[in-house]
Design a protein around this motif. Sequence first.
Motif, PDB file in Angstrom:
ATOM      1  N   LEU A 238      33.008  40.476  40.516  1.00 56.03           N
ATOM      2  CA  LEU A 238      33.110  39.808  39.223  1.00 56.03           C
ATOM      3  C   LEU A 238      33.545  38.379  39.517  1.00 56.03           C
ATOM      4  O   LEU A 238      34.670  38.135  39.962  1.00 56.03           O
ATOM      5  CB  LEU A 238      34.133  40.504  38.321  1.00 56.03           C
ATOM      6  CG  LEU A 238      33.914  42.000  38.062  1.00 56.03           C
ATOM      7  CD1 LEU A 238      35.019  42.540  37.154  1.00 56.03           C
ATOM      8  CD2 LEU A 238      32.541  42.255  37.444  1.00 56.03           C
TER       9      LEU A 238
ATOM     10  N   SER B  77      37.667  33.360  32.465  1.00 60.50           N
ATOM     11  CA  SER B  77      36.313  33.856  32.163  1.00 60.50           C
ATOM     12  C   SER B  77      36.301  35.315  31.734  1.00 60.50           C
ATOM     13  O   SER B  77      35.299  35.798  31.201  1.00 60.50           O
ATOM     14  CB  SER B  77      35.401  33.673  33.383  1.00 60.50           C
ATOM     15  OG  SER B  77      35.884  34.420  34.488  1.00 60.50           O
TER      16      SER B  77
ATOM     17  N   LYS C 271      37.170  37.957  33.939  1.00 56.79           N
ATOM     18  CA  LYS C 271      36.910  38.881  35.052  1.00 56.79           C
ATOM     19  C   LYS C 271      38.086  39.813  35.339  1.00 56.79           C
ATOM     20  O   LYS C 271      37.894  41.014  35.541  1.00 56.79           O
ATOM     21  CB  LYS C 271      36.495  38.104  36.308  1.00 56.79           C
ATOM     22  CG  LYS C 271      37.466  37.038  36.760  1.00 56.79           C
ATOM     23  CD  LYS C 271      36.870  36.181  37.868  1.00 56.79           C
ATOM     24  CE  LYS C 271      37.901  35.214  38.429  1.00 56.79           C
ATOM     25  NZ  LYS C 271      38.384  34.243  37.417  1.00 56.79           N
ATOM     26  N   SER C 272      39.316  39.287  35.338  1.00 57.97           N
ATOM     27  CA  SER C 272      40.473  40.157  35.583  1.00 57.97           C
ATOM     28  C   SER C 272      40.725  41.099  34.406  1.00 57.97           C
ATOM     29  O   SER C 272      41.125  42.253  34.600  1.00 57.97           O
ATOM     30  CB  SER C 272      41.731  39.320  35.848  1.00 57.97           C
ATOM     31  OG  SER C 272      41.661  38.725  37.132  1.00 57.97           O
TER      32      SER C 272
ATOM     33  N   ASP D  89      41.745  42.881  42.879  1.00 56.21           N
ATOM     34  CA  ASP D  89      41.959  41.721  42.012  1.00 56.21           C
ATOM     35  C   ASP D  89      42.434  40.536  42.851  1.00 56.21           C
ATOM     36  O   ASP D  89      43.607  40.439  43.197  1.00 56.21           O
ATOM     37  CB  ASP D  89      42.993  42.051  40.929  1.00 56.21           C
ATOM     38  CG  ASP D  89      43.020  40.999  39.822  1.00 56.21           C
ATOM     39  OD1 ASP D  89      42.259  40.027  39.902  1.00 56.21           O
ATOM     40  OD2 ASP D  89      43.810  41.162  38.879  1.00 56.21           O
TER      41      ASP D  89
ATOM     42  N   VAL E 234      37.318  41.195  42.074  1.00 60.01           N
ATOM     43  CA  VAL E 234      37.452  40.001  41.239  1.00 60.01           C
ATOM     44  C   VAL E 234      37.723  38.808  42.141  1.00 60.01           C
ATOM     45  O   VAL E 234      38.608  38.858  43.003  1.00 60.01           O
ATOM     46  CB  VAL E 234      38.604  40.156  40.225  1.00 60.01           C
ATOM     47  CG1 VAL E 234      39.047  38.792  39.694  1.00 60.01           C
ATOM     48  CG2 VAL E 234      38.167  41.024  39.060  1.00 60.01           C
TER      49      VAL E 234
ATOM     50  N   HIS F 237      37.272  34.160  42.251  1.00 62.22           N
ATOM     51  CA  HIS F 237      36.731  32.896  41.736  1.00 62.22           C
ATOM     52  C   HIS F 237      36.060  32.126  42.863  1.00 62.22           C
ATOM     53  O   HIS F 237      35.562  31.023  42.660  1.00 62.22           O
ATOM     54  CB  HIS F 237      37.860  32.041  41.136  1.00 62.22           C
ATOM     55  CG  HIS F 237      38.863  31.599  42.155  1.00 62.22           C
ATOM     56  ND1 HIS F 237      39.952  32.375  42.506  1.00 62.22           N
ATOM     57  CD2 HIS F 237      38.937  30.486  42.932  1.00 62.22           C
ATOM     58  CE1 HIS F 237      40.646  31.748  43.445  1.00 62.22           C
ATOM     59  NE2 HIS F 237      40.053  30.608  43.721  1.00 62.22           N
TER      60      HIS F 237
ATOM     61  N   MET G 191      30.668  35.600  35.275  1.00 61.70           N
ATOM     62  CA  MET G 191      31.276  35.628  33.949  1.00 61.70           C
ATOM     63  C   MET G 191      31.691  34.231  33.501  1.00 61.70           C
ATOM     64  O   MET G 191      32.049  33.383  34.317  1.00 61.70           O
ATOM     65  CB  MET G 191      32.471  36.573  33.935  1.00 61.70           C
ATOM     66  CG  MET G 191      32.126  38.017  34.248  1.00 61.70           C
ATOM     67  SD  MET G 191      33.506  39.161  33.924  1.00 61.70           S
ATOM     68  CE  MET G 191      33.648  39.044  32.133  1.00 61.70           C
TER      69      MET G 191
ATOM     70  N   ILE H 128      29.232  38.026  30.259  1.00 58.29           N
ATOM     71  CA  ILE H 128      28.508  38.086  31.528  1.00 58.29           C
ATOM     72  C   ILE H 128      27.236  37.262  31.398  1.00 58.29           C
ATOM     73  O   ILE H 128      26.377  37.540  30.553  1.00 58.29           O
ATOM     74  CB  ILE H 128      28.189  39.542  31.919  1.00 58.29           C
ATOM     75  CG1 ILE H 128      29.490  40.297  32.218  1.00 58.29           C
ATOM     76  CG2 ILE H 128      27.256  39.581  33.130  1.00 58.29           C
ATOM     77  CD1 ILE H 128      29.297  41.754  32.572  1.00 58.29           C
TER      78      ILE H 128
END
Length: 331
Positions: free
Chosen positions: A32, A38, A40-41, A156, A188, A190, A205, A210
């Motif tokens: 993600l 965004s 995702k978490s 995460d 997850v 970035h 995301m 999405i």
Amino acid sequence: MITVTNANKRYGTFAALDNVSIDIPSGELTALLGPSGSGKSTLLRSIAGLETLDDGVVTIAGKDVTDVSPQKRDIGFVFQHYAAFKHMTVRDNVAFGLKIRKRPKPEIKKKVDDLLEIVGLDGFQHRYPAQLSGGQRQRMALARALAVDPQVLLLDEPFGALDAKVRADLRTWLRRLHEEVHVTTVLVTHDQEEALDVADRIAVMNKGRIEQVGTPADVYDRPANEFVMSFLGAVAKLNGHLVRPHDIRVGRDPSMALAAHEGTAESAGVTRATVERVVQLGFEVRVELRNAATGDLFTAQVTRGDAAALHLAEGETVYARATQIPELPVS
């Protein structure tokens, strides 16, 4: 298979998840990916049961777990920070979940020994978390999550607190680990490079939605929109087109004839430009250019060999054209 259907989650007026639906295939590693905020978490924590959805359904292996507690979802969870039991050895940390489940001692010993070998911590059984490096502590956390044979492993930002070299090493290790254990994994991140490096599929995301789901090649080479293209790797704007800097050819010849097989690149034409800056980036060279017609800045990425052959220097005139332009929807 993990399925999330029409998931919504709001915090006041902020929509953390905005009608999100996604299927995560069994046995694959799905990333993600997106900027901060965004969603995702929030999506990951909703799969784990650590967030309660306002609306929507979460199923794991065909079972509706939307209202099931995290402890009963059969998942392993690894956070960015290790959350190790500081007073326990590596062995006891990894064995903790098995002891809680009252598994037989011989089974626990074999399972822990096997896992420590898999994650590269064989010989570290009697050390305490404070005696491990950051990368070693994170591998211990992954071993602890895998010890209970979860259906799903949720990660995460597991490498977010580590330096760049350690993160790169752990990405390679995580990919090998996943190929060995084949547990359905959701990561997850970035970090675009991390997602492209380890994931079987990437869900990009933005603002609680999405934007695109696909293989790393799909989302990089065939982005669904400008956001996906701009977020997933460097971009340059050449004559109104978004292109990858490595897809810009730089030369001294103003004709720079276009090959027919390069398709839509013809529409970008050939651009006269002035070299503003030349930056050595290891085996590549970033050339910062200014469009002579519009004054706009754009960046090309060339090999060191090409840069040397062209004798690129600040203030000189060169010509540039795109060799490939992704077909993006008209906004």
